[in-house]
Design a protein around this motif. Structure first.
Motif, mmCIF file in Angstrom:
data_model
loop_
_atom_site.group_PDB
_atom_site.id
_atom_site.type_symbol
_atom_site.label_atom_id
_atom_site.label_comp_id
_atom_site.label_asym_id
_atom_site.label_seq_id
_atom_site.Cartn_x
_atom_site.Cartn_y
_atom_site.Cartn_z
ATOM 1 N N PRO A 146 5.267 9.933 3.886
ATOM 2 C CA PRO A 146 6.275 10.976 3.650
ATOM 3 C C PRO A 146 7.046 11.295 4.925
ATOM 4 O O PRO A 146 6.474 11.497 5.989
ATOM 5 C CB PRO A 146 5.447 12.170 3.175
ATOM 6 N N GLY A 147 8.368 11.320 4.812
ATOM 7 C CA GLY A 147 9.224 11.620 5.948
ATOM 8 C C GLY A 147 9.480 10.453 6.878
ATOM 9 O O GLY A 147 10.190 10.602 7.885
ATOM 10 N N ALA A 148 8.912 9.280 6.572
ATOM 11 C CA ALA A 148 9.080 8.118 7.445
ATOM 12 C C ALA A 148 10.512 7.583 7.350
ATOM 13 O O ALA A 148 11.187 7.721 6.332
ATOM 14 C CB ALA A 148 8.090 7.031 7.067
ATOM 15 N N LYS A 149 10.962 6.943 8.432
ATOM 16 C CA LYS A 149 12.273 6.321 8.467
ATOM 17 C C LYS A 149 12.137 4.846 8.104
ATOM 18 O O LYS A 149 11.421 4.113 8.777
ATOM 19 C CB LYS A 149 12.901 6.464 9.848
ATOM 20 N N THR A 150 12.821 4.453 7.052
ATOM 21 C CA THR A 150 12.791 3.052 6.628
ATOM 22 C C THR A 150 14.218 2.570 6.416
ATOM 23 O O THR A 150 15.144 3.365 6.235
ATOM 24 C CB THR A 150 12.003 2.877 5.323
ATOM 25 N N ARG A 151 14.397 1.277 6.423
ATOM 26 C CA ARG A 151 15.727 0.705 6.240
ATOM 27 C C ARG A 151 16.164 0.823 4.788
ATOM 28 O O ARG A 151 15.345 0.743 3.870
ATOM 29 C CB ARG A 151 15.733 -0.765 6.654
ATOM 30 N N ARG A 152 17.462 0.963 4.636
ATOM 31 C CA ARG A 152 18.013 0.930 3.284
ATOM 32 C C ARG A 152 17.848 -0.478 2.701
ATOM 33 O O ARG A 152 17.699 -1.457 3.426
ATOM 34 C CB ARG A 152 19.488 1.327 3.296
ATOM 35 N N LEU A 153 17.926 -0.514 1.400
ATOM 36 C CA LEU A 153 17.646 -1.770 0.704
ATOM 37 C C LEU A 153 18.618 -2.877 1.103
ATOM 38 O O LEU A 153 18.210 -4.021 1.318
ATOM 39 C CB LEU A 153 17.718 -1.532 -0.812
ATOM 40 N N ASP A 154 19.920 -2.555 1.201
ATOM 41 C CA ASP A 154 20.889 -3.598 1.544
ATOM 42 C C ASP A 154 20.671 -4.127 2.952
ATOM 43 O O ASP A 154 20.840 -5.322 3.215
ATOM 44 C CB ASP A 154 22.322 -3.089 1.362
ATOM 45 N N ALA A 166 11.127 -3.693 7.481
ATOM 46 C CA ALA A 166 11.445 -2.443 6.782
ATOM 47 C C ALA A 166 11.395 -1.241 7.709
ATOM 48 O O ALA A 166 12.042 -0.220 7.453
ATOM 49 C CB ALA A 166 10.489 -2.244 5.609
ATOM 50 N N ARG A 167 10.648 -1.346 8.799
ATOM 51 C CA ARG A 167 10.582 -0.243 9.759
ATOM 52 C C ARG A 167 11.872 -0.199 10.581
ATOM 53 O O ARG A 167 12.428 -1.216 10.960
ATOM 54 C CB ARG A 167 9.402 -0.416 10.714
ATOM 55 N N THR A 168 12.320 0.990 10.902
ATOM 56 C CA THR A 168 13.454 1.149 11.795
ATOM 57 C C THR A 168 12.974 1.058 13.239
ATOM 58 O O THR A 168 11.778 1.172 13.522
ATOM 59 C CB THR A 168 14.145 2.502 11.565
ATOM 60 N N GLU A 169 13.914 0.869 14.151
ATOM 61 C CA GLU A 169 13.550 0.701 15.561
ATOM 62 C C GLU A 169 12.837 1.917 16.128
ATOM 63 O O GLU A 169 11.938 1.797 16.962
ATOM 64 C CB GLU A 169 14.810 0.412 16.408
ATOM 65 N N ASP A 170 13.226 3.097 15.638
ATOM 66 C CA ASP A 170 12.604 4.317 16.166
ATOM 67 C C ASP A 170 11.471 4.827 15.286
ATOM 68 O O ASP A 170 11.010 5.955 15.441
ATOM 69 C CB ASP A 170 13.655 5.413 16.324
ATOM 70 N N ALA A 212 7.577 4.850 13.470
ATOM 71 C CA ALA A 212 6.198 4.700 13.927
ATOM 72 C C ALA A 212 5.546 3.505 13.253
ATOM 73 O O ALA A 212 5.993 3.029 12.198
ATOM 74 C CB ALA A 212 5.407 5.974 13.628
ATOM 75 N N GLU A 213 4.460 3.010 13.857
ATOM 76 C CA GLU A 213 3.765 1.826 13.353
ATOM 77 C C GLU A 213 3.186 2.051 11.970
ATOM 78 O O GLU A 213 3.139 1.139 11.142
ATOM 79 C CB GLU A 213 2.648 1.449 14.331
ATOM 80 N N ASP A 214 2.732 3.291 11.711
ATOM 81 C CA ASP A 214 2.088 3.572 10.427
ATOM 82 C C ASP A 214 3.046 4.160 9.400
ATOM 83 O O ASP A 214 2.623 4.680 8.370
ATOM 84 C CB ASP A 214 0.907 4.519 10.624
ATOM 85 N N ASP A 215 4.371 4.093 9.665
ATOM 86 C CA ASP A 215 5.333 4.575 8.670
ATOM 87 C C ASP A 215 5.247 3.750 7.391
ATOM 88 O O ASP A 215 5.419 4.275 6.282
ATOM 89 C CB ASP A 215 6.758 4.500 9.233
ATOM 90 N N ILE A 216 5.031 2.454 7.537
ATOM 91 C CA ILE A 216 4.918 1.550 6.386
ATOM 92 C C ILE A 216 3.640 0.748 6.533
ATOM 93 O O ILE A 216 3.441 0.070 7.541
ATOM 94 C CB ILE A 216 6.131 0.600 6.299
ATOM 95 N N THR A 217 2.799 0.830 5.533
ATOM 96 C CA THR A 217 1.534 0.092 5.538
ATOM 97 C C THR A 217 1.375 -0.631 4.209
ATOM 98 O O THR A 217 1.919 -0.208 3.181
ATOM 99 C CB THR A 217 0.335 1.027 5.769
ATOM 100 N N GLU A 218 0.637 -1.695 4.224
ATOM 101 C CA GLU A 218 0.423 -2.465 2.991
ATOM 102 C C GLU A 218 -0.484 -1.696 2.047
ATOM 103 O O GLU A 218 -1.521 -1.161 2.445
ATOM 104 C CB GLU A 218 -0.195 -3.816 3.336
ATOM 105 N N TYR A 219 -0.078 -1.637 0.781
ATOM 106 C CA TYR A 219 -0.855 -0.930 -0.240
ATOM 107 C C TYR A 219 -1.582 -1.978 -1.080
ATOM 108 O O TYR A 219 -1.074 -2.478 -2.076
ATOM 109 C CB TYR A 219 0.064 -0.072 -1.108
ATOM 110 N N LEU A 220 -2.760 -2.345 -0.629
ATOM 111 C CA LEU A 220 -3.484 -3.476 -1.216
ATOM 112 C C LEU A 220 -3.809 -3.258 -2.690
ATOM 113 O O LEU A 220 -3.886 -4.214 -3.459
ATOM 114 C CB LEU A 220 -4.761 -3.729 -0.418
ATOM 115 N N ALA A 221 -4.016 -2.012 -3.102
ATOM 116 C CA ALA A 221 -4.411 -1.741 -4.489
ATOM 117 C C ALA A 221 -3.336 -2.163 -5.482
ATOM 118 O O ALA A 221 -3.639 -2.430 -6.648
ATOM 119 C CB ALA A 221 -4.734 -0.263 -4.658
ATOM 120 N N ALA A 222 -2.088 -2.211 -5.046
ATOM 121 C CA ALA A 222 -0.995 -2.585 -5.950
ATOM 122 C C ALA A 222 -0.492 -3.998 -5.705
ATOM 123 O O ALA A 222 0.390 -4.467 -6.418
ATOM 124 C CB ALA A 222 0.156 -1.594 -5.808
ATOM 125 N N CYS A 223 -1.035 -4.681 -4.707
ATOM 126 C CA CYS A 223 -0.564 -6.033 -4.392
ATOM 127 C C CYS A 223 -1.128 -7.055 -5.370
ATOM 128 O O CYS A 223 -2.207 -6.874 -5.935
ATOM 129 C CB CYS A 223 -0.962 -6.416 -2.965
#
Length: 998
Positions: A861-869, A833-837, A839-850
């Motif tokens: 907020p403001g992180a770059k992530t891949r589109r769903l497709d 889900a992270r884009t090549e450019d 940061a490592e902490d742009d996406i983190t596991e949210y254990l409370a909802a898992c």
């Protein structure tokens, strides 16, 4: 005199062939001396393979007695005049008669042995004992129910209008005959072919009939047999092309689901089964039906099979190769990206993919993200060895040759029995043509010399059928024009200008090419033919010792090749697709590059001119054709299905039994007589309003009744007359639930009381949030949690029942667990889900909802992530089958099982509780999670709450700009969708009334 006319036809063809060597000078023909002096040499030189003169002279010598030739000569002498052509005919008769006499002297008494291939075609005598053999004592299930889906086109059992348009072609014939053949197979009780109901005045009224019986086997009872079931879908008064059907897929899914559930229960009762008889398999044909089958398979937990027929990615490549349309134009015209996603979804859900050839697997399905041949083989080996596949999955690809019905082929199709054709062409044709097929006369009227072999092409006027290249090949090859005629059967038409754009372009081009090459008298292009005429068209081509050609750019099946072989016609076919494997089995023709017109003309010339090769191809085709019969196809098909079912979960959906109605609900149902005014809001200061007093009164009476009864009361949502489903995604820009959420719940419940009555309506909450977050939000809401019949959390992966102490539905968890990769995808999804450019902490596991069925990830907020497709594509390429949802204003990513979604959860409840989906009302916002579009289509009513109910949606991460558009998946002008500017109770009640909910 018919024999003489027949010989004259050949002689005219010989003169025509010879005339090509002469040049025209000032309107006068050159002398024929050279031609006449050398005719004997041309006949005897065998190296002249492509000599039309040689072909026709041999035809006369081998086919006619010298006495017939003598009579022809006498006739020509008696009727000769000063015309040069008549003199040449006389000379030609004498020379050929002389050759015939010589041949007779050399081979006196020697006769050709009859062709053994002209006997009745053997009906399948396969030694493979795979499906319900008579001596089989295994525990194979009986009384099976099979569902086939072919959504588009004009589908009916008799008088199929094949070729009417690009949607009504070989696929329609295939699925109808497959349904009939399966119904006649031992162990199959019922086969339903689901298609779209069309009540348009543009088409015959038969396409509007809800049910049509296709076959009823002699051993049938009750509702057994094969049936066409037509499901209402899309505009009721208009026939629309398959490219326009995509937004209406959910409506078809819901209608099909209602039918299948009703039929399963009816079959269970009819066969005295303890439970419903669920389908043994659901089989989708083409991309649209594949998507329908995927949703039905997920809702019913039934194995799915997919047949692509033609594939979008392959078509996309071919159209780009032609260079006529840009990528944007192709997508706009054919909705190609939407179609490709439908095919990818079918691959995700399918247990098995049926193909006609190995080439289709390697070169066509290999283009898809969801299938990798090398990975599929590795996973197959791992499963065989008992080694974990680490959550990866690839559907099983199987090659099953298309089936055909050969009951119509008899010994009368022998080319030796050509007296009827000679009668048609002879001088007594006026007396005999009434006994001959009318289509023969219709075709023959086009030809100057109908005695020549017929090159036959039969297809709809579609650019991908490549008929124009065939015409160019024929028009530019002088030898082929001299030797043969060309017959083009291109569907039916009244006026070219009234046809679809693509069909009219093809037909207009055909007419222009005929004129360009001056092919008048050499090409037949009849305007009309019936489906019953098709066998006669093949017979006519075979009797003239012709050839069938399929020059399509890509041919997935090639059923016409098999049909042609059944009538003894050698074939020339495209090397792209099904013909490769078909000709490998039949060994009755040649393969060509459809883009190479010289290769096409050379192959046709070779087959027509070389009589030995022609006879060998005919013989091979007739000898091997039984391998494509329907009984053989069905046995192979059912054996493969039985094998793939072993990998499918065995749990089956249960339908809740509705108990006797308890007194509490009886009192709620007389809501009108007991109901007090509920105009005012619920008081929060301790003072009870009228609605609360009513509720307390009912509860008190209920408790008294319960205390006096020895039976316990079971709560059953299945008695609800309607379900109100709240699916409004109310989040602020930070992804936190807003107060609007509570207001909407309160006002929807209040509107339900105003419109219908609270006791008749069940409430369901569907959300992308976890159960803990949902409970926390409801704690601030002025309603009781017990007022909900169900809570569906984490984007449809979890289901809880407040009336059962918030117990999770374990059956639902098992139901949608299919292909869930579990822990194997946990870190993979976050990394992809992270884009090549990023940061490592742009996406983190949210254990409370898992949970065990949902992996949830927090997005900074403001992180770059891949589109769903893009993310879905990367997971598919690695063999992971999941459903992905960006929720809570794109601040959260949920990865859930493939069959888990908010819409699929509602379909599950509709089956369990016996509530028709047309009795469901969804309340959604203008924007929402990335599955928001999935909630807008279907049989249910949808009320869009405008205003501030959704401040920020997740649409920006749904799909890239070069993918399909929103209008390709959300129906426009849907009568089941209404909207309100504000979410006040009175406005909601008014909107419900406009939707017909009272």
């Amino acid at each position: 005199m018919a024999r003489n006319e027949w010989i004259n036809g050949y002689l005219e063809a010989i003169l025509d062939a010879g005339s090509s060597t002469r040049k025209n000078n000032d309107g006068k023909q050159t002398k024929m001396a050279k031609f006449q002096d050398n005719i004997t040499n041309k006949v005897l030189k065998e190296e002249k393979l492509f000599s039309p003169t040689k072909y026709f002279v041999e035809e006369v010598i081998n086919s006619f007695d010298e006495s017939d030739l003598h009579r022809t000569w006498v006739k020509v002498i008696a009727t000769r005049n000063t015309r040069e052509r008549s003199n040449r005919l006389e000379n030609m008769c004498w020379r050929i008669w002389h050759l015939a006499r010589k041949k007779k002297q050399l081979s006196e008494g020697e006769k050709e042995k009859p062709d053994s291939s002209l006997k009745d075609i053997s009906r399948i005598n396969s030694d493979t004992q795979v499906w319900f053999d008579d001596n089989d004592n295994s525990s194979n299930p009986k009384n099976l129910y099979i569902v086939l889906i072919s959504m588009h086109g004009l589908v009916r059992g008799d008088n199929m209008e094949l070729g009417r348009d690009s949607d009504t072609g070989g696929q329609v014939k295939y699925v109808v005959e497959l349904a009939r053949a399966l119904a006649n197979t031992k162990g199959i009780h019922r086969v339903d072919l689901l298609t779209r109901q069309i009540t348009s005045p543009e088409v015959d009224s038969s396409y509007g009939e809800p049910i049509e019986m296709l076959s009823c086997p002699s051993h049938a009872s009750g509702s057994s047999g094969a049936y066409i079931i037509r499901i209402p879908c899309g505009p009721r008064d208009k026939y629309i092309a398959k490219e326009s059907l995509w937004p209406h897929i959910p409506e078809f899914v819901d209608g099909a689901l209602n039918h299948v559930v009703s039929m399963a229960r009816a079959l269970g009762d009819q066969l005295n089964a303890a439970k419903p008889i669920w389908p043994y398999v659901i089989h989708g044909h083409y991309a649209d039906a594949g998507e329908v089958a995927a949703h039905l398979s997920g809702a019913l937990n039934v194995p799915m099979v997919l047949t692509g027929h033609s594939l979008g990615r392959n078509k996309f490549e071919q159209l780009l190769k032609q260079g006529r349309l840009s990528r944007e134009d192709i997508n706009a015209t054919y909705k190609i990206m939407r179609r490709i996603e439908g095919e990818e979804l079918g691959l995700d859900a399918a247990e098995m993919v049926v193909t006609s050839t190995r080439q289709e697997i390697e070169e066509q399905w290999g283009l898809y993200d969801g299938f990798d041949l090398k990975l599929e083989r590795k996973l197959r080996v791992r499963r065989r060895r008992g080694v974990s596949c680490l959550g990866r999955y690839m559907p099983r690809m199987v090659v099953i040759p298309p089936g055909m019905d050969f009951s119509y082929v008899t010994t009368q199709d022998s080319i030796e029995n050509d007296g009827d054709l000679k009668s048609l062409l002879g001088s007594d044709r006026a007396q005999s043509k009434r006994n001959l097929p009318p289509i023969w006369s219709e075709i023959m009227r086009f030809f100057t010399n109908p005695h020549k072999p017929t090159i036959l092409a039969l297809s709809r006027p579609d650019p991908k059928k490549n008929v124009t290249t065939l015409l160019k090949a024929f028009g530019e090859c002088q030898h082929l024009r001299e030797l043969a005629n060309l017959t083009l059967i291109l569907g039916n038409r009244d006026d070219i200008e009234e046809m679809s754009n693509s069909s009219s372009v093809v037909l207009t081009t055909v007419l222009k090419l005929i004129d360009k090459y001056d092919l008048y008298g050499q090409v037949a292009y009849p305007k009309h033919h019936k489906q019953s005429d098709v066998p006669e068209i093949y017979r006519l081509a075979a009797k003239t010792k012709g050839v069938f050609i399929n020059p399509a750019l890509v041919e997935p099946f090639g059923l016409t090749l098999i049909e042609a072989a059944a009538y003894g016609l050698p074939v020339v076919a495209t090397k792209n697709g099904g013909p490769v494997d078909i000709l490998k089995v039949l060994n009755n023709g040649l393969l060509v590059d459809p883009h190479d017109q010289n290769a096409i003309s050379d192959a046709l010339l070779k087959l027509v001119a070389d009589k030995n090769l022609w006879a060998e191809c005919r013989k091979n085709g007739l000898r091997n054709i039984h391998r494509f019969s329907w009984p053989e196809h069905c046995r192979n098909y059912l054996s493969h299905v039985e094998h793939c079912r072993n990998r499918h979960p065995t749990s089956r959906l249960e339908i809740m039994t509705i108990p006797e109605e308890p007194m509490s609900d009886s009192l709620r149902d007389v809501d009108i007589s007991l109901r007090f005014s509920i105009e005012g809001d619920i008081k929060l200061n301790g003072e009870m309003d009228a609605a609360t007093r009513q509720k307390k009164l009912i509860e008190a009476i209920t408790q008294m009744a319960s205390s006096n009864s020895n039976t316990s009361i079971t709560y059953s949502p299945g008695r609800r007359q309607m379900l109100f489903v709240i699916a409004a995604d109310c989040y602020d820009n930070n992804g936190e639930i807003t107060e609007t959420f509570q207001e909407i719940i309160k006002n929807v419940m209040k509107a339900a009381g105003l419109s219908i009555g609270l006791g008749k309506v069940g409430f369901v909450l569907v959300t992308g949030s976890s159960l803990r977050e949902t409970m926390q939000a409801l704690s601030c809401c002025p309603v009781n949690i017990e007022d909900f019949d169900a809570l569906i959390c984490n984007s449809g992966s979890e289901m809880y029942y407040p009336w059962r102490d918030m117990v999770a539905d374990m059956d639902y968890e098992a139901h949608m667990e299919y292909r869930w990769p579990g822990e194997n995808v946990r870190s993979m999804a976050m990394r992809l889900a992270r884009t090549e450019d990023g940061a490592e902490d742009d996406i983190t596991e949210y254990l409370a909802a898992c949970s065990s069925r949902c992996y949830s990830y927090s997005i900074k907020p403001g992180a770059k992530t891949r589109r769903l497709d893009d993310l879905r594509q990367r997971l598919r390429m690695r063999g992971f089958r999941c459903n992905l949802v960006y929720t809570r204003a794109a601040s959260r990513l949920n990865v859930v099982p493939m069959f888990a979604s908010r819409m699929q959860a509602l379909r599950y409840l509709s089956i369990r509780w016996g509530i028709d989906l047309s009795k469901v009302v969804l309340f959604v916002g203008e924007r929402g999670d990335t599955d928001h579009e999935d909630l807008l289509g279907g049989l249910h009513k949808t009320l869009v709450l405008k205003g501030n109910c959704v401040l920020c949606g997740s649409e920006k991460l749904l799909r890239s700009e070069d993918n399909f558009k929103r209008e390709d998946t959300v129906p426009q002008d849907n009568p089941n969708i209404n909207s309100v500017e504000t979410y006040e109770a009175q406005n909601i009640a008014g909107a419900l009334d406009a939707l017909g909910i009272k």
